[in-house]
Design a protein around this motif. Structure first.
Motif, short mmCIF file in Angstrom:
data_model
loop_
_atom_site.label_atom_id
_atom_site.label_comp_id
_atom_site.label_asym_id
_atom_site.label_seq_id
_atom_site.Cartn_x
_atom_site.Cartn_y
_atom_site.Cartn_z
N ASN A 113 115.49 23.26 -27.91
CA ASN A 113 115.22 24.95 -28.33
C ASN A 113 114.46 25.13 -29.83
N GLU A 114 115.37 24.09 -30.27
CA GLU A 114 114.62 24.01 -32.19
C GLU A 114 113.40 23.55 -32.13
N ALA A 115 113.00 22.62 -31.35
CA ALA A 115 111.52 22.80 -30.89
C ALA A 115 110.73 23.54 -30.66
N PHE A 116 110.88 24.07 -30.09
CA PHE A 116 110.20 25.15 -29.68
C PHE A 116 110.01 26.77 -30.19
N ASP A 197 112.53 16.22 -30.33
CA ASP A 197 112.33 17.45 -31.08
C ASP A 197 111.14 17.89 -31.66
N THR A 198 110.32 17.56 -30.75
CA THR A 198 108.64 18.95 -30.86
C THR A 198 108.37 18.73 -29.45
N VAL A 199 107.85 19.67 -29.36
CA VAL A 199 106.93 19.86 -28.33
C VAL A 199 105.78 19.08 -28.23
N LEU A 200 105.91 17.87 -26.89
CA LEU A 200 103.91 17.84 -26.44
C LEU A 200 103.15 18.27 -26.26
N ASP A 201 102.07 18.35 -26.69
CA ASP A 201 100.58 18.68 -26.99
C ASP A 201 99.57 18.20 -26.36
N PRO A 202 99.22 18.20 -24.58
CA PRO A 202 98.70 17.63 -23.61
C PRO A 202 96.62 17.43 -24.82
N ALA A 203 96.81 17.77 -25.71
CA ALA A 203 95.78 18.43 -26.34
C ALA A 203 95.26 16.70 -26.74
N GLN A 204 96.10 16.71 -27.55
CA GLN A 204 96.84 15.55 -28.47
C GLN A 204 97.18 14.19 -27.81
N SER A 205 96.85 14.14 -26.84
CA SER A 205 97.41 13.24 -25.41
C SER A 205 96.13 11.62 -26.04
#
Length: 232
Positions: A113-116, A197-205
């Motif tokens: 939840n903290e990541a979001f 601890d971080t939300v992954l971003d598909p644009a930065q794959s």
């Protein structure tokens, strides 16, 4: 002669008594149940990561998760309730992938939840209202497999289609060089969950390790990239 005859008759009577008792002994043994061999259950491995002590304190019955489908386990961990709402249709009824992930095996990276909470203002709300974007986000956080913390490292395609890269092992795992493991290897019956601890971003794959598709003719060579089909 009488004495010898008496002894003979006595011996014969004793043998007859022994023979008569044999069926009873055999019957008694037949009624005794044969022990069923048991196979010892494999121990449930401890999850690893800096946040696992807090996880096990908050959820002392965490070992029971090993018998439950991953959709149930995600819903049982308070620290990832936001992620659970995204995959279960609570955030947007049009996006519910619980039936999909319950038919694993899957490795699932669940941002806390903290990541979001660290996402840009309004970013998550915008994703929630866009089913295509929401599918893209949740599917980028999972790939097929059933791997523990020591075997997770490597690059693989996610369910969304883009690549994901995992480095490190044990309690020191990073995803795409940005997200750090909080507590990982949490065992469900058909998945392994890694809180990050971080939300992954598909644009930065990361770039694929091999080209996704090539075609050639005698005159020119053309390289094409195959996009994943839109989520359904």
């Amino acid at each position: 002669m009488k004495t010898r005859t008496s002894k003979t008759l006595g011996a014969a009577a004793g043998i007859a008594a022994i023979v008569a008792s044999l069926p009873l002994a055999i019957a008694a043994n037949a009624d005794t149940p044969t022990p069923t061999p048991t196979t010892p259950e494999a121990p449930i491995p401890d999850p690893q990561g800096s946040g696992c002590d807090a996880f096990k304190t908050a959820l002392p019955n965490w070992k029971d998760f090993a018998t439950k489908p991953v959709g149930t386990v995600l819903a049982s961990i308070p620290d990832i309730s936001t992620f659970d709402s995204l995959v279960s249709g609570q955030a947007n009824p049009a996006v519910n992938v619980v039936d999909v992930i319950n038919n694993g095996p899957y490795v699932i990276f669940a941002p806390t939840n903290e990541a979001f909470a660290t996402m840009a203002p309004g970013q998550l709300d915008a994703i929630k209202t866009d089913p295509a974007a929401l599918y893209k986000l949740v599917y980028y956080h999972m790939f097929l497999g059933l791997l523990g913390p020591d075997d997770l490292h490597g690059q693989r395609p996610t369910q969304q289609g883009a690549e994901i890269n995992v480095t490190g092992k044990g309690g020191d795992i990073k995803v795409n060089d940005t997200a750090k493991e909080v507590c990982g290897g949490i065992q469900a019956s058909n998945a392994r969950i890694y809180m990050i601890d971080t939300v992954l971003d598909p644009a930065q794959s990361p770039a694929p390790l091999t080209p996704t598709g090539t075609s050639s003719t005698s005159a020119t060579t053309t390289t094409t990239t195959t996009s994943p089909p839109p989520p359904g």
